[in-house]
Enzyme design. Structure first.
Site, short mmCIF file in Angstrom:
data_model
loop_
_atom_site.label_atom_id
_atom_site.label_comp_id
_atom_site.label_asym_id
_atom_site.label_seq_id
_atom_site.Cartn_x
_atom_site.Cartn_y
_atom_site.Cartn_z
N HIS A 116 1.93 -7.41 -7.34
CA HIS A 116 1.19 -6.26 -7.86
C HIS A 116 -0.03 -6.73 -8.67
CE1 HIS A 116 5.45 -4.40 -8.00
NE2 HIS A 116 4.84 -3.87 -6.95
N LYS B 139 14.53 6.16 -6.77
CA LYS B 139 15.23 4.87 -6.92
C LYS B 139 15.92 4.80 -8.29
CE LYS B 139 11.64 2.45 -4.31
NZ LYS B 139 10.52 1.51 -4.44
N ARG C 57 1.91 -5.79 2.86
CA ARG C 57 2.54 -7.11 2.86
C ARG C 57 2.81 -7.59 4.27
NH1 ARG C 57 7.37 -5.32 -0.70
NH2 ARG C 57 6.92 -3.53 0.62
N SER D 207 10.03 -5.73 -5.89
CA SER D 207 10.67 -5.65 -7.20
C SER D 207 12.18 -5.78 -7.07
CB SER D 207 10.30 -4.34 -7.89
OG SER D 207 8.91 -4.31 -8.13
N1 COA Z 1 3.47 -7.22 -4.06
C1 COA Z 1 4.76 -7.22 -4.37
N2 COA Z 1 5.57 -6.18 -4.15
C2 COA Z 1 5.02 -5.09 -3.61
C3 COA Z 1 3.66 -5.03 -3.25
C4 COA Z 1 2.88 -6.16 -3.49
N3 COA Z 1 1.59 -6.18 -3.17
N4 COA Z 1 3.43 -3.81 -2.73
C5 COA Z 1 4.59 -3.16 -2.76
N5 COA Z 1 5.55 -3.91 -3.29
C6 COA Z 1 6.96 -3.60 -3.46
C7 COA Z 1 7.24 -2.71 -4.62
O1 COA Z 1 7.56 -3.47 -5.77
C8 COA Z 1 8.44 -1.94 -4.15
O2 COA Z 1 9.60 -2.72 -4.33
P1 COA Z 1 11.02 -2.03 -4.47
O3 COA Z 1 11.19 -1.09 -3.32
O4 COA Z 1 11.91 -3.18 -4.40
O5 COA Z 1 10.99 -1.33 -5.79
C9 COA Z 1 8.27 -1.84 -2.65
O6 COA Z 1 7.38 -2.87 -2.33
C10 COA Z 1 7.74 -0.53 -2.24
O7 COA Z 1 6.57 -0.33 -2.97
P2 COA Z 1 5.70 0.92 -2.81
O8 COA Z 1 5.54 1.24 -1.38
O9 COA Z 1 4.51 0.72 -3.64
O10 COA Z 1 6.63 2.06 -3.32
P3 COA Z 1 6.78 2.57 -4.70
O11 COA Z 1 8.07 3.24 -4.72
O12 COA Z 1 6.57 1.52 -5.71
O13 COA Z 1 5.58 3.64 -4.82
C11 COA Z 1 4.40 5.71 -4.34
C12 COA Z 1 5.39 4.66 -3.86
C13 COA Z 1 4.53 5.95 -5.82
C14 COA Z 1 3.00 5.25 -4.06
C15 COA Z 1 4.69 6.99 -3.53
O14 COA Z 1 6.08 7.20 -3.48
C16 COA Z 1 4.02 8.21 -4.09
O15 COA Z 1 2.83 8.36 -4.03
N6 COA Z 1 4.84 9.13 -4.63
C17 COA Z 1 4.34 10.34 -5.25
C18 COA Z 1 4.84 11.56 -4.46
C19 COA Z 1 3.92 11.84 -3.32
O16 COA Z 1 2.74 12.06 -3.47
N7 COA Z 1 4.52 11.88 -2.12
C20 COA Z 1 3.81 12.15 -0.92
C21 COA Z 1 3.08 10.95 -0.47
S1 COA Z 1 2.80 11.13 1.23
#
Ligand code: COA
Length: 157
Positions: A17, A41, A90, A128
């Site tokens: 991140h 989660k 990724r 994460s």
């Molecule tokens: N490096 C390391 N880890 C990364 C990464 C990177 N560059 N990018 C993503 N990850 C990891 C995250 O840590 C996360 O790990 P985990 O699942 O073990 O916790 C995983 O990859 C998924 O990450 P991400 O896709 O960013 O999901 P998120 O749950 O952290 O965030 C939101 C998702 C918040 C962007 C999305 O759910 C959202 O916008 N929600 C709001 C509701 C909404 O608008 N919904 C409609 C959207 S269509």
């Protein structure tokens, strides 16, 4: 001012991140890191703890702001006056979900575009959950998170 949002749950923030934050902060005037509240989660850290860690790790960037949001990302982006969402890719497995999210967000807020940064190869495998699992079994997490975040994780496990 050109504002972008980097959203996620950041439970907790990893080097993967931080790499995306550093690179996207160089491309925009103002980068908002948006921490999603009430994710489905089961989190290790409260939202306040996640904010604290992100603020600590990004204090050297003058144009980075850490905020929380609830509900739709598209609404949060509109409230912040942001036209760009930043996401890290990724692997190809991220792509399908990311494309669906980007297209949905654009449908909800037509002026909102998503840009994807290729995650640095060093962090391509990282998430994460993986960090938390390694920490749970007392493995070495120093390659995944900063010393400060590693300390906070150790307190929890
Ligand atoms: N490096 C390391 N880890 C990364 C990464 C990177 N560059 N990018 C993503 N990850 C990891 C995250 O840590 C996360 O790990 P985990 O699942 O073990 O916790 C995983 O990859 C998924 O990450 P991400 O896709 O960013 O999901 P998120 O749950 O952290 O965030 C939101 C998702 C918040 C962007 C999305 O759910 C959202 O916008 N929600 C709001 C509701 C909404 O608008 N919904 C409609 C959207 S269509």
């Amino acid at each position: 001012m050109n504002t972008a949002i980097y959203p996620g749950s950041f439970d907790p923030v990893t080097y993967g991140h931080l790499d995306i934050i550093e690179r996207s902060a160089q491309m925009t005037d103002h980068l908002i890191v948006g921490v999603l509240k009430n994710n489905m989660k089961d989190p290790m850290f409260t939202v306040e703890e996640r904010l604290e860690m992100l603020r600590e790790e990004t204090r050297r960037y003058a144009n980075v702001e850490i905020l929380t949001f609830e509900g739709l990302l598209a609404d949060f982006a509109r409230e912040c006056g942001a036209r760009v969402v930043v996401r890290g890719l990724r692997a190809v497995t991220d792509f399908e979900y990311e494309l669906q999210m980007a297209q949905t967000n654009r449908k909800l807020t037509p002026e909102l575009d998503t840009i994807f940064l290729a995650t640095d190869l060093r962090y391509a495998y990282l998430s994460s959950s993986i960090v938390k699992e390694v920490a749970y079994w007392h493995g070495d997490i120093s390659a995944f998170v900063t010393p400060y975040v590693a300390g906070r994780i150790r307190e929890k496990v």
